[in-house]
Design a protein around this motif. Structure first.
Motif, short mmCIF file in Angstrom:
data_model
loop_
_atom_site.label_atom_id
_atom_site.label_comp_id
_atom_site.label_asym_id
_atom_site.label_seq_id
_atom_site.Cartn_x
_atom_site.Cartn_y
_atom_site.Cartn_z
N PHE A 65 0.83 -1.20 0.00
CA PHE A 65 0.00 0.00 0.00
C PHE A 65 0.87 1.25 0.00
O PHE A 65 0.52 2.27 -0.61
CB PHE A 65 -0.91 -0.01 1.23
CG PHE A 65 -1.73 1.24 1.39
CD1 PHE A 65 -2.85 1.47 0.60
CD2 PHE A 65 -1.38 2.20 2.33
CE1 PHE A 65 -3.60 2.63 0.73
CE2 PHE A 65 -2.12 3.37 2.48
CZ PHE A 65 -3.24 3.58 1.67
N MET A 66 2.02 1.19 0.66
CA MET A 66 2.94 2.32 0.72
C MET A 66 3.86 2.39 -0.49
O MET A 66 4.80 3.19 -0.53
CB MET A 66 3.78 2.23 2.00
CG MET A 66 3.00 2.41 3.29
SD MET A 66 2.30 4.06 3.47
CE MET A 66 3.80 5.03 3.74
N ARG A 67 3.62 1.53 -1.49
CA ARG A 67 4.36 1.51 -2.75
C ARG A 67 5.85 1.20 -2.54
O ARG A 67 6.70 1.67 -3.30
CB ARG A 67 4.21 2.83 -3.51
CG ARG A 67 2.78 3.23 -3.77
CD ARG A 67 2.66 4.37 -4.76
NE ARG A 67 3.43 5.54 -4.36
CZ ARG A 67 3.00 6.46 -3.54
NH1 ARG A 67 1.80 6.37 -2.99
NH2 ARG A 67 3.75 7.52 -3.23
N MET A 68 6.16 0.38 -1.56
CA MET A 68 7.55 0.05 -1.29
C MET A 68 8.09 -1.04 -2.21
O MET A 68 9.27 -1.38 -2.14
CB MET A 68 7.72 -0.36 0.17
CG MET A 68 7.57 0.80 1.13
SD MET A 68 7.72 0.34 2.86
CE MET A 68 9.40 -0.28 2.95
N TYR A 69 7.25 -1.60 -3.06
CA TYR A 69 7.71 -2.62 -3.99
C TYR A 69 7.69 -2.13 -5.44
O TYR A 69 7.91 -2.90 -6.37
CB TYR A 69 6.85 -3.89 -3.86
CG TYR A 69 6.91 -4.49 -2.49
CD1 TYR A 69 8.10 -5.00 -1.98
CD2 TYR A 69 5.78 -4.52 -1.66
CE1 TYR A 69 8.17 -5.54 -0.71
CE2 TYR A 69 5.84 -5.05 -0.39
CZ TYR A 69 7.03 -5.56 0.08
OH TYR A 69 7.10 -6.08 1.35
N ARG A 70 7.43 -0.84 -5.61
CA ARG A 70 7.33 -0.29 -6.96
C ARG A 70 8.35 0.81 -7.22
O ARG A 70 8.26 1.54 -8.21
CB ARG A 70 5.91 0.25 -7.20
CG ARG A 70 4.83 -0.80 -7.05
CD ARG A 70 3.44 -0.19 -7.18
NE ARG A 70 3.19 0.26 -8.53
CZ ARG A 70 2.64 -0.49 -9.47
NH1 ARG A 70 2.29 -1.74 -9.21
NH2 ARG A 70 2.41 0.00 -10.67
N GLY A 71 9.31 0.96 -6.32
CA GLY A 71 10.30 2.01 -6.47
C GLY A 71 11.38 1.66 -7.48
O GLY A 71 11.64 0.49 -7.77
N VAL A 72 12.01 2.70 -8.02
CA VAL A 72 13.20 2.53 -8.87
C VAL A 72 14.40 2.78 -7.95
O VAL A 72 14.78 3.91 -7.68
CB VAL A 72 13.20 3.51 -10.05
CG1 VAL A 72 14.42 3.28 -10.94
CG2 VAL A 72 11.91 3.34 -10.86
#
Length: 249
Positions: A65-72
């Motif tokens: 939910f915190m987008r910690m798996y979609r970062g570059v």
């Protein structure tokens, strides 16, 4: 259908995070009893083993939910560090409350050591990749190095700092930032990104000679026309190649 590379990385990170959070709180419990597993009371072990699977899954969902798996990761900066750190601390706070209310009260060091270890492991793995890629890029740029040209940066503000970072990290230029010039006396004698702030516009001519400057970069996009003209007139006297950073907008 080919799976995108970032999704493979995300899946790997999920597995890693599950292991990391489980290990972190076990480590806190293990440390509390001087690394003697047999000394850990059964009631503490039972509370840990029953609660940690639910906590691990909840953490994965929260991190998603915190987008910690979609970062570059190679471009991760302070914003990402703050977001990941806050997410980990929130998860630790929830862990403390829920395990205490739903299972049992654990030793104080379990909460503190477990939370800190989780923060280090969760955030560290993400930023270690950025560090690794930067080291590789620097090695590559050294191997393909061109003759270095020293640059003076006019303006030790946000724009100047951004330009210095780009010059230090990019392998597309042979410019090396040697010094900053800024009219704010509070910055004199200090360092930004490892580059010294050596004086004001009145020191430009002397510092060009002292540091062997070949190019000057004017990095004050918000400067008034009068200030820009005054400083650029001084720079023209040096005979250095002169470039001016335009305003972003």
């Amino acid at each position: 259908m080919k799976i995108q590379h970032w999704k493979v990385i995300a899946a790997g990170l999920m597995v890693y995070d599950l292991i990391a959070v489980a290990f972190s709180y076990f480590f806190g419990l293990w440390l509390r009893f001087d690394f003697h597993f047999t000394m850990i009371p059964t009631e503490y072990l039972h509370a840990y083993t029953v609660f940690i699977p639910f906590y691990g899954i909840s953490v994965i969902l929260f991190f998603w939910f915190m987008r910690m798996y979609r970062g570059v990761w190679r471009f991760a900066g302070f914003h990402e560090l703050l977001r990941y750190g806050c997410a980990s601390l929130i998860a630790s706070a929830v862990h403390t409350i829920v395990i205490t209310l739903a299972a049992r009260r654990m030793p104080f060091s379990y909460y503190i050591v477990g939370g800190v270890a989780q923060l280090i492991l969760v955030v560290g793995i993400r930023f270690s990749y950025r560090f690794y890629t930067q080291v590789l890029e620097k090695k590559s740029s050294v191997a393909d190095a061109k003759p270095v040209r020293k640059a003076m940066i006019i303006g030790a503000g946000a724009a100047g700092r951004t330009v210095v970072r780009e010059l230090q990290q990019s392998d597309k230029t042979n410019l090396m930032p040697a010094c900053f010039i800024d009219d704010n006396p509070n910055k004199w004698g200090r360092f930004i990104e490892g580059v010294p702030v050596v004086g004001s516009r009145d020191d430009i001519l002397n510092m060009v000679v002292k540091y062997g400057i070949e190019e000057i970069l004017f990095c004050i996009p918000t400067a008034s026309a009068q200030v820009r003209k005054e400083i650029l007139d001084i720079c023209k006297e040096t005979g250095c190649k002169l470039m001016s950073l335009p305003g972003l907008y």
